[in-house]
Design a protein around this motif. Structure first.
Motif, PDB file in Angstrom:
ATOM      1  N   ILE A 246       0.871  -1.183   0.000  1.00 41.42           N
ATOM      2  CA  ILE A 246       0.000   0.000   0.000  1.00 41.42           C
ATOM      3  C   ILE A 246       0.906   1.231   0.000  1.00 41.42           C
ATOM      4  N   LEU A 247       0.878   1.996  -1.077  1.00 38.86           N
ATOM      5  CA  LEU A 247       1.692   3.209  -1.193  1.00 38.86           C
ATOM      6  C   LEU A 247       0.769   4.411  -1.311  1.00 38.86           C
ATOM      7  N   ARG A 248       1.133   5.513  -0.646  1.00 34.57           N
ATOM      8  CA  ARG A 248       0.273   6.700  -0.634  1.00 34.57           C
ATOM      9  C   ARG A 248       1.073   7.964  -0.941  1.00 34.57           C
ATOM     10  N   HIS A 249       0.528   8.751  -1.837  1.00 29.39           N
ATOM     11  CA  HIS A 249       1.000  10.120  -2.070  1.00 29.39           C
ATOM     12  C   HIS A 249      -0.122  11.052  -1.633  1.00 29.39           C
ATOM     13  N   ARG A 250       0.179  11.908  -0.678  1.00 28.43           N
ATOM     14  CA  ARG A 250      -0.834  12.828  -0.160  1.00 28.43           C
ATOM     15  C   ARG A 250      -0.501  14.239  -0.640  1.00 28.43           C
ATOM     16  N   GLY A 251      -1.023  14.579  -1.798  1.00 29.60           N
ATOM     17  CA  GLY A 251      -0.763  15.908  -2.342  1.00 29.60           C
ATOM     18  C   GLY A 251      -1.990  16.779  -2.408  1.00 29.60           C
ATOM     19  N   THR A 310      -3.400   6.522  -4.085  1.00 29.39           N
ATOM     20  CA  THR A 310      -3.003   5.315  -3.355  1.00 29.39           C
ATOM     21  C   THR A 310      -2.810   4.182  -4.348  1.00 29.39           C
ATOM     22  N   ALA A 311      -1.690   3.480  -4.234  1.00 26.87           N
ATOM     23  CA  ALA A 311      -1.404   2.324  -5.085  1.00 26.87           C
ATOM     24  C   ALA A 311      -1.441   1.059  -4.239  1.00 26.87           C
ATOM     25  N   LEU A 312      -2.124   0.051  -4.734  1.00 23.63           N
ATOM     26  CA  LEU A 312      -2.248  -1.236  -4.051  1.00 23.63           C
ATOM     27  C   LEU A 312      -1.657  -2.330  -4.932  1.00 23.63           C
ATOM     28  N   ALA A 313      -0.825  -3.184  -4.349  1.00 24.24           N
ATOM     29  CA  ALA A 313      -0.173  -4.233  -5.130  1.00 24.24           C
ATOM     30  C   ALA A 313      -0.185  -5.546  -4.348  1.00 24.24           C
ATOM     31  N   PRO A 314      -1.122  -6.451  -4.664  1.00 22.32           N
ATOM     32  CA  PRO A 314      -1.127  -7.785  -4.042  1.00 22.32           C
ATOM     33  C   PRO A 314      -0.070  -8.661  -4.702  1.00 22.32           C
ATOM     34  N   CYS A 315       0.906  -9.112  -3.918  1.00 24.18           N
ATOM     35  CA  CYS A 315       2.072  -9.801  -4.479  1.00 24.18           C
ATOM     36  C   CYS A 315       2.190 -11.223  -3.920  1.00 24.18           C
TER      37      CYS A 315
END
Length: 498
Positions: A246-251, A310-315
Motif C-alpha cells: 500500500i503506497l500513498r501520495h498525499r498531495g 493510493t497504489a495497491l499491489a497484491p504480491c
C-alpha cells in the motif's frame, strides 16, 4: 548520467558527440541546427540528402564526421519523420535512437541541439521529451552479466537552447517519468528467484523512501483478518509469503483520492492448471502491473502533483504446491463474494478482486487496475496497444488521452452485458473464467464485480509488457508500460480539480 541545460550554441559544444534532429521535408536543411551544420560543412550535407542517405525518416540515424569544422568531431542526425505528423513521441523516439547510436560509437559526452518551438511545443515540453527518450532509450539490464569488455557509457549530456530556463524546467519532468518507467523495467526484468514477494516489498520500500512516498506492507495474517480469501487462496501454493503493498501520495485535500491496483504475481506457473514449459520463463514478468503502479508513485511524488493517490499491489507466486487451490474450489473475497475456481491459471483476477475490494473499503475513486491478465488481449491487440475495459466510458477516454500524451497506446474493448453470462457459476456468485471466447473481456467482467459502482478502468497489458526488439524508446525486455500514462492521468486529474 548527468543531464544539464546550456545556452552555448550546439555546434560550439565541447562534447564527443552532437545529436541533431531532422524532419522529413523538402527543405530538410533550411532550419535550425541542421542548417548551421550544413553551412559549417560548406554544404556537405546536400549530397547526403540528394542520395537519400539523409531523409529525416522515423528511426533513421546518420553519422557525420566534421573533420575539425565544428567543435564536435562527430554528429548523429536522428530522423523525426514528417513535420506535420511530428509529436512529442517522435521526439522521444529520435532522442533514444540518436543517443543509442552515439553510445555504440564511443563513451563520453553528448550534446543535443534543442530546436522546434515553431512546431507547436514549448521548449520545456521538447526538453522533457528528449530527456524521456534519452533515459528510456539508453536503458540496460545487464547487472547479472559478465561482459567481455566495459560497455560504452554516455556520462554527460548537455541540452543546448537559447531558452535555458525552458530546458531546465523540462529536464526533471522528463527524467522523473523515464526514471519511474525504468524502475518498473528493472523489477520486471529481475529473475523471480531474486524478486520474491518479500524482495519486491523491500525494493518498493526503498523506492518509496527515495521519493517521499508513504508505504505499508501488509502480511498474510493482516490480509486474513480483512477477509482477503481470494488473494490468499492464490498464495496457498507457494512457500514464499505473500505481501500486499500500500503506497500513498498525499498531495491533495482530505478526500481518499485516486486508486491504482497492480497485479503482483512474481512468478506464475499456472498453479495446478499448470502452464506448458515453453516460454514459462517469461512469467517472471507477471508482476509488471504491480511494478507499474509502484513505480508511478515515485514520479507522482517527484512532480509534487496536488492530488491524493493510493497504489495497491497484491504480491504472491502462483505455484502448484501441496496446499494450492484446485479447479472446483470455492474462495470468498474481501467483499463477501464467492468465487468458483475453474482454472487456477486465471489467478491474476483473483488477487485483483481483493485489491479492488480493499480500494473500495478505503473509499478510493476512480480506480484503475493494471495487469498482465490475459493472453486473449495479446491475440486481439498484439504488442502495440494495451486493452482498456471500463464501467465508465468517460474514464476510459481519460486513460486513452493520458496514453496519447505519454506516448503509450490504448484501445477500448466493449463491456456489453451479454458477456456476463460466460462467468455465471452454478455454485458461487461468479466463476473465474468464461472460456476462450472474448477472454480479455470476460476477465474484465469478473473484475467489474469487485469494482462495483465505483468508476473503474482495467488495463490489460499482457501484450505490451515486453518489447521483442529495441527501437526508439523501447529496449528489448520489460517495457515499463503503462507507468508514464498513470503519471499523466494523475497529473490531468490534478489539473482538472485545481
Amino acid at each position: 548520467m548527468d543531464i544539464t541545460a546550456s545556452g552555448t550554441p550546439a555546434l560550439d559544444a565541447a562534447a564527443d558527440h552532437l545529436l541533431i534532429f531532422a524532419t522529413k521535408d523538402d527543405d530538410i536543411l533550411d532550419g535550425g541546427a541542421l542548417r548551421q551544420l550544413n553551412e559549417a560543412l560548406d554544404g556537405g550535407l546536400a549530397p547526403l540528402v540528394k542520395s537519400g542517405e539523409l531523409s529525416g525518416s522515423v528511426n533513421e540515424t546518420v553519422v557525420v564526421h566534421t573533420f575539425g569544422k565544428t567543435e564536435t568531431s562527430r554528429v548523429v542526425i536522428a530522423g523525426l519523420g514528417p513535420a506535420e505528423k511530428m509529436g512529442l513521441d517522435e521526439i522521444r523516439h529520435a532522442a533514444a535512437n540518436g543517443a543509442r547510436k552515439a553510445r555504440s560509437l564511443s563513451s563520453g559526452a553528448l550534446a543535443v541541439a534543442v530546436d522546434g518551438e515553431e512546431c507547436g511545443f514549448t521548449t520545456e515540453e521538447i526538453a522533457g521529451a528528449i530527456c524521456e527518450g534519452l533515459d528510456l532509450g539508453l536503458y540496460r539490464f545487464d547487472r547479472h552479466q559478465s561482459p567481455k569488455k566495459v560497455p560504452n557509457v554516455l556520462e554527460r549530456v548537455s541540452l543546448h537552447s537559447q531558452n535555458v530556463a525552458g530546458v531546465e524546467a523540462g529536464i526533471p519532468h522528463g527524467r522523473s517519468l523515464a526514471g519511474a518507467a525504468n524502475f518498473a523495467r528493472d523489477l520486471a526484468n529481475e529473475p523471480s528467484n531474486l524478486l520474491t514477494p518479500t524482495e519486491l516489498a523491500n525494493r518498493a520500500e526503498a523506492w518509496a523512501a527515495d521519493h517521499d512516498v508513504e508505504i505499508e506492507v501488509m502480511d498474510e495474517a493482516t490480509a486474513a483478518e480483512l477477509g482477503m480469501g481470494s488473494f490468499l487462496g492464490v498464495a496457498k501454493g507457494s512457500h514464499q509469503p505473500a505481501k500486499f503493498l500500500i503506497l500513498r501520495h498525499r498531495g491533495g485535500a482530505d478526500e481518499p483520492g485516486l486508486g491504482y491496483c497492480g497485479k503482483g504475481i512474481t512468478f506464475d506457473t499456472g498453479g495446478i492448471s499448470i502452464k506448458p514449459a515453453a516460454n514459462m520463463e517469461a512469467m517472471k514478468q507477471d508482476m509488471s502491473g504491480a511494478a507499474a503502479v509502484v513505480a508511478s508513485m515515485g514520479a507522482i511524488a517527484d512532480l509534487k502533483l496536488p492530488i491524493n493517490v493510493t497504489a495497491l499491489a497484491p504480491c504472491t507466486e502462483n505455484m502448484p504446491g501441496g496446499n494450492a487451490i484446485k479447479p472446483g474450489d470455492l474462495l470468498t473475497a474481501m467483499n463477501g463474494a464467492t468465487i468458483e475456481v475453474i482454472n487456477t491459471d486465471a489467478e491474476g483476477r483473483l488477487v485483483l478482486a481483493d485489491a479492488l475490494s480493499y480500494a473500495n473499503h478505503l473509499g478510493l475513486s476512480p480506480l484503475i487496475d493494471v495487469a498482465t491478465l490475459t493472453g486473449a488481449v495479446a491475440v486481439a491487440l498484439g504488442d502495440v496497444a494495451t486493452g482498456v475495459m471500463a464501467n465508465d466510458d468517460d474514464l476510459a477516454a481519460e486513460v486513452i488521452e493520458a496514453g496519447k500524451r505519454a506516448g503509450e497506446k490504448f484501445w477500448q474493448l466493449p463491456m456489453f452485458p451479454e458477456y456476463d453470462d460466460q462467468i455465471r457459476s452454478q455454485v458461487a456468485d461468479v466463476k473465474n473464467t468464461g472460456g476462450r471466447l472474448a477472454g480479455a473481456i470476460t476477465a474484465a467482467k469478473f473484475l467489474a464485480r469487485f469494482a462495483g459502482d465505483t468508476p473503474w478502468a482495467h488495463l490489460d497489458m499482457a501484450g505490451t509488457d515486453d518489447a521483442s526488439k529495441t527501437r526508439g524508446t523501447q529496449v528489448k525486455g520489460a517495457s515499463g508500460v503503462p507507468v508514464r500514462s498513470l503519471v499523466r492521468f494523475a497529473a490531468a486529474r490534478a489539473e482538472a480539480s485545481a
